[in-house]
Every structure is written in C-alpha cells, then in structure tokens.
Enzyme design. Structure first.
Site, PDB file in Angstrom:
ATOM      1  N   ILE A  75      43.328  20.551  34.839  1.00 14.12           N
ATOM      2  CA  ILE A  75      43.660  21.221  33.574  1.00 14.12           C
ATOM      3  C   ILE A  75      42.669  22.353  33.326  1.00 14.12           C
ATOM      4  CG2 ILE A  75      44.687  19.134  32.575  1.00 14.12           C
ATOM      5  CD1 ILE A  75      42.122  18.778  30.944  1.00 14.12           C
ATOM      6  N   SER A 129      40.041  25.135  46.244  1.00 18.98           N
ATOM      7  CA  SER A 129      40.461  26.514  46.497  1.00 18.98           C
ATOM      8  C   SER A 129      41.672  26.553  47.416  1.00 18.98           C
ATOM      9  CB  SER A 129      39.332  27.335  47.125  1.00 18.98           C
ATOM     10  OG  SER A 129      39.827  28.631  47.434  1.00 18.98           O
ATOM     11  N   GLY A 130      42.516  27.540  47.183  1.00 16.63           N
ATOM     12  CA  GLY A 130      43.675  27.739  48.056  1.00 16.63           C
ATOM     13  C   GLY A 130      44.910  28.177  47.300  1.00 16.63           C
ATOM     14  N   LYS A 183      31.810  25.900  44.473  1.00 14.67           N
ATOM     15  CA  LYS A 183      33.097  26.580  44.215  1.00 14.67           C
ATOM     16  C   LYS A 183      32.853  27.898  43.485  1.00 14.67           C
ATOM     17  CE  LYS A 183      37.484  27.466  43.901  1.00 14.67           C
ATOM     18  NZ  LYS A 183      38.124  27.692  42.683  1.00 14.67           N
ATOM     19  N   HIS A 186      31.725  30.334  46.026  1.00 13.51           N
ATOM     20  CA  HIS A 186      32.917  30.689  46.827  1.00 13.51           C
ATOM     21  C   HIS A 186      33.687  31.804  46.117  1.00 13.51           C
ATOM     22  CE1 HIS A 186      37.287  30.418  47.303  1.00 13.51           C
ATOM     23  NE2 HIS A 186      37.104  29.976  48.533  1.00 13.51           N
ATOM     24  N   ASN A 187      33.912  31.642  44.823  1.00 13.76           N
ATOM     25  CA  ASN A 187      34.683  32.641  44.078  1.00 13.76           C
ATOM     26  C   ASN A 187      33.924  33.961  43.972  1.00 13.76           C
ATOM     27  OD1 ASN A 187      36.393  30.485  43.769  1.00 13.76           O
ATOM     28  ND2 ASN A 187      36.781  30.837  41.610  1.00 13.76           N
ATOM     29  N   GLU A 190      34.548  35.696  47.059  1.00 15.21           N
ATOM     30  CA  GLU A 190      35.949  36.159  46.995  1.00 15.21           C
ATOM     31  C   GLU A 190      36.051  37.467  46.191  1.00 15.21           C
ATOM     32  OE1 GLU A 190      38.674  33.036  45.561  1.00 15.21           O
ATOM     33  OE2 GLU A 190      39.684  34.593  44.414  1.00 15.21           O
ATOM     34  N   LYS A 262      36.582  36.526  34.666  1.00  6.13           N
ATOM     35  CA  LYS A 262      36.096  35.508  33.735  1.00  6.13           C
ATOM     36  C   LYS A 262      35.517  34.372  34.572  1.00  6.13           C
ATOM     37  CE  LYS A 262      40.679  33.393  33.310  1.00  6.13           C
ATOM     38  NZ  LYS A 262      40.746  32.281  34.172  1.00  6.13           N
TER      39      LYS A 262
END
Ligand code: NAP
Length: 472
Positions: A75, A129-130, A183, A186-187, A190, A262
């Site tokens: 969520i 992720s994915g 994570k 990771h972003n 990205e 964000k």
C-alpha cells in the site's frame, strides 16, 4: 476451506501482480483491500479461478491465514502503513509476520521493526523493484529485518523473485530498515540512469538532428554492448521508436517535459549528504527533475537569458555507435552505480547493516529497473575486493574510465559550447576528475576558514594543528 499460505493487503498495481505471482508459485492466498469493491473486482477478473480468496475485513483476512501468518502490505507508504499496522495488530498472534513491500522511508521501517518485534511479531521492510510486470513475473526484492523473520518468508520470496544464473534475485539484506535503505539507493541509481539517457537523447536530437527512429537504432546498438546492455536502455529504445497513432510522428515529442520526483530519489541524496557520501551524478538527476518541473519559469527565462546558439559538434556517427556520446553514457552510468555502492558501503558502517555488496549486485541482476549486464562486473569487483572503496578503481572499471574519459570530456565541452544542459554528464566528469586528483584546491578553503574564523588547519609538511593571524 483450508487456510491460505499467504496474505496480501492492498490491491494496487503492485499488490495484484504480486499475489498472482505467489499463487502461481504454489502459495494459496487471501487478499484484503481497504475498498472492498476493488477486492470483488479483482476476484472476478485477474484473480478468478485461482487459489485466491477475498476477505471483507481484517478479522476475516487473518482468520483465513495459516499460522505463522505471512502478510504482505503493498500500500501507499507513510501513514497508511502505520494505520494498517494499528488496525491489524489486535488480530495477530505471536510469530505472525508483516512485510511492508512499499517504498517506505528506512527510518520509519527501523521504528516499525523495533515496535513489532517487541510485541513478538515479525516485521520485514522489503524493497520491491520491477514495476507491474516484474511483480507478476519475478521482481528483485530487498528484505530487511531480523534474520529469523527473513527465514520465515525465505521459501516464499525465493520462489517469487526473478531468477538469474546464480540464483533468485532476493537475499537477506540486513537488520532494521536496511532493505528499504537499499531500495532507496536502487531508485537513486535509477534516477541517474534515466537522466543520463535523457541527456543523450537531447544531444542526438538537438545537435545531431536525429529522428526518433535513428536514435532508437543507436540505443539498440548500445544495448548489444556489455557496458550498456540493460532494461533502461532497452525501454528507452522502445520509447524513442514509438509513434503517435494520431499522426505517425515521434510520440516522445508530444510528452510534456516535466518529470516528478518524490520519496526515494530525494532520500538517496539526503542520506548521502548526512553520511558524507559523494553522489553528484545522482543529485544532478534529481535536480534535473526539479528544473524540469519549473516549466512556466523556463518559458519566461528563455526569452530573457540568451545562451550561445546551438553549434554542432562531433558526437560520433551512428556507424560507430556515436562513440564519444557512448563514452559519456557509459561513464555516467558507471558513476551512478559507483556512487550508489559507495553510499551503501558508508551507510552499512554507520548503521551497522553489515551489507554484503556482491549479493546486492547479484539481486539487482534480474527483475529490477536497474538490471544490466554491468551488474555482473560490479558483483565480481566487490567479490574480488570486499573493501573496495570505489567501484571505479577496480581494474576493469579503471580501464573503462581511462579509455572513455576523453570522450566524456569532449561531449561535456561540446554541450557547454552549444548551450545544452547535460547535468549528469558534467557532474560525472567533475566527479571523476575530482576523485583522481590527489591534491585539490581545498587547501585555500582551509586558509580562508582559518583567516575569518580561526578554524585552524593541518599542514602537509609537519604534524599538528596550526593557526595563522592572516589579517595582521
Ligand atoms: P499505490 O497506488 O501506491 O497504493 C494503492 C493501495 O494503497 C490501494 O490498495 C489503496 O487502497 C491502499 N491504501 C492507500 N491508503 C491506504 C490506507 N490509509 N489504508 C489502507 N490502504 C490504503 O499502489 P502501488 O503502485 O501498487 O504501490 C504500492 C507500494 O509499492 C507503494 O509504496 C509504492 O511506492 C511501491 N512501489 C510501486 C511500484 C510501481 O511500479 N507502482 C514499484 C515498486 C514499489 P484503496 O483501494 O482502498 O484506495
């Protein structure tokens, strides 16, 4: 009816695909969504004829699960997670386990792990992720929390994750909020790669005068190389090749040039600043999005501030894969990974996460948005030297830097002359040039600080702390 193996809260795009993934892998499931209509819709549609049952309320949801319960919350991050924890806690029993698979802030996860574990529940903060396709077919997953809690979900997540040649794209990351921290980084990486590809596109279009199809052909060539073969290059090729069905022109040219930012990108940069880690390529990508969002201001400024007219310069030819431009893209992507891994190394020491960097590179090789062939080299580099202070000094990466640096410099210089912003390329050039310079000019900064504020300084020729009365 027998009890279900796995529970999912939140039938958004990620949740519904993850539960289909779990069910396909043999885990009968029960789903709950705050708005029940969505549950009904899912059970009639994608979730029909499957070992998936719905629950109207949380009591019913919990009752339908075998013990110890394994419940994935997929969520909105933030207060929604706290609200659901509060609502479901009265129905949970000792040993039951909650997993937060959303993009939560890692410090929130630290707090929740401590709170829930103190009540004898398990709590895992797990980056996933994915996107929708990855969630369905096999994502990359980054679970953090206690080792015991991880062991309770290991069989589930190992089956659900993407599989690469050396195993599933999931591993125990570490304690507390480490999974969500990884994570987040990771972003951040990205963000960097997306901006780098956008800069290459801008130069090919505005300097090279190339069409979407011509640019897509270059991306296809890049995607066939060890250095650039990756999911993001692959989808960029698709985006550039796609035509507007209305008039057959390049669809990308019809899209508003404002990118949102964000959460995770911002947190990567804030964490880096807090920890004293240098992430200029990643920061430049975040700032690129901030600048892009100032559309009305940019329209006004374009009429007032006149830079140089666009001058053509040599980006290479499509026959040689636009060699200098490829140098710029390769080194900037490598810098994004290097900066992200460096941030993980520093955070691991600071927060006692005991991160295993080769394993993190391994679980990013499949399923996730930053998957690339380069990650095998990154895994090898950290396996060869677990204490490696920066990826770029690993022998294979160092050879790449030494060979490609002139190309990157040429592109940055050309873009500067042409008045085209290339924030990630230029930040990467400065990053590499700073990193490879044994003596930087901060001796003068130290002199100024001592001059106005008596901050003292160290000398290169003798031990000790010194102060000079500069203004006498
Ligand atoms: P989302 O749009 O972020 O969230 C939708 C879900 O959250 C709905 O099920 C909604 O229930 C529920 N929700 C919102 N507020 C709630 C509250 N106060 N109490 C209970 N439920 C609440 O969905 P998503 O895109 O699938 O993402 C889920 C999480 O995964 C997010 O943290 C997201 O950042 C992360 N993530 C997303 C992607 C992606 O590609 N989309 C990739 C990786 C990670 P209602 O139906 O009742 O509104």
């Amino acid at each position: 009816m027998s009890k279900a193996h796995f529970g999912l809260i939140g039938l958004g795009v990620m949740g519904e695909n993850l539960v289909l993934n779990a069910e396909r892998n043999g885990f009968s499931s029960v789903v709950y969504n705050r708005t029940y209509a969505k549950t009904e819709e899912f059970l009639k549609g994608l979730g029909s004829d499957k070992a998936i049952q719905g629950a109207k309320d949380l009591q019913d949801f919990v009752d339908k699960l075998e013990r110890p319960r394994r419940i994935l919350m997929m969520i909105k991050a933030g207060s929604a997670i706290d609200a659901v924890i509060e609502q479901i806690s009265p129905y949970l029993q000792e040993g039951d386990l909650l997993i937060d698979g959303g993009n939560s802030e890692f410090r929130d996860t630290e707090r929740r792990v401590a709170e829930l574990e103190s009540k004898s529940f398990g709590y895992i903060g797990m980056g996933v992720s994915g996107g929708a396709k990855g969630a369905l077919e096999g994502p990359s997953m980054m679970p953090g929390g206690t080792k015991t809690s991880y062991e309770a979900i290991e069989s589930l997540v190992c089956k659900m994750a993407a599989q690469v040649e050396d195993g599933p794209c999931v591993t125990y990351i570490g304690p507390g909020g480490s999974g969500h921290f990884v994570k987040t980084v990771h972003n951040g990486i990205e963000y960097g790669i997306e901006q780098i590809l956008a800069e290459a596109y801008d130069l090919m279009k505005r300097v090279g005068g190339m069409t979407g199809t011509q640019m897509a052909d270059v991306l296809a060539q890049w995607n066939a190389t060890e250095e650039l073969s990756s999911y993001l290059v692959e989808i960029t090729e698709v985006c550039l090749r796609t035509k507007d069905p209305d008039d057959g022109s390049d669809l990308v040219e019809k899209i508003m040039d404002q990118a949102g930012q964000k959460g995770t990108g911002l947190w990567t940069v804030v964490s880096a600043l807090e920890l004293g880690a240098s992430v200029p390529t990643i920061y430049a990508s975040l700032n690129g999005r901030v600048m892009s969002s100032m559309k009305p201001q940019r329209i006004t400024a374009e009429q007032i501030l006149h830079g140089s007219a666009i001058k053509p310069f040599d980006l290479g030819s499509s026959a040689d894969g636009m060699a200098p431009l490829m140098d710029a893209v390769v080194l900037s992507c490598m810098a994004s990974y290097a900066q992200g891994m460096e941030l993980l190394r520093i955070a691991s020491a600071e927060y006692n996460y005991n991160l295993h960097l080769p394993s993190i590179a391994q679980i990013w090789k499949g399923g996730c948005i930053i998957r690339s062939r380069l990650l095998k080299r990154i895994q090898d580099a950290f396996n060869a030297d677990p204490q490696l202070s920066n990826l770029l000094i690993d022998p294979w990466f160092a050879e790449q830097v030494n060979r490609r640096l002139p190309g990157l410099a040429k592109v940055v210089a050309g873009a500067a002359e042409a008045g085209i912003p290339v924030p990630c390329f230029s930040s990467t050039l400065d990053y590499i040039n700073s990193y490879r310079t044994a003596r930087l000019p901060q001796n003068l900064v130290q002199a100024m600080r001592d001059c106005f504020g008596s901050h003292t300084y160290q000398r290169v020729d003798k031990e000790g702390t010194f102060h000079t009365e500069w203004l006498d």
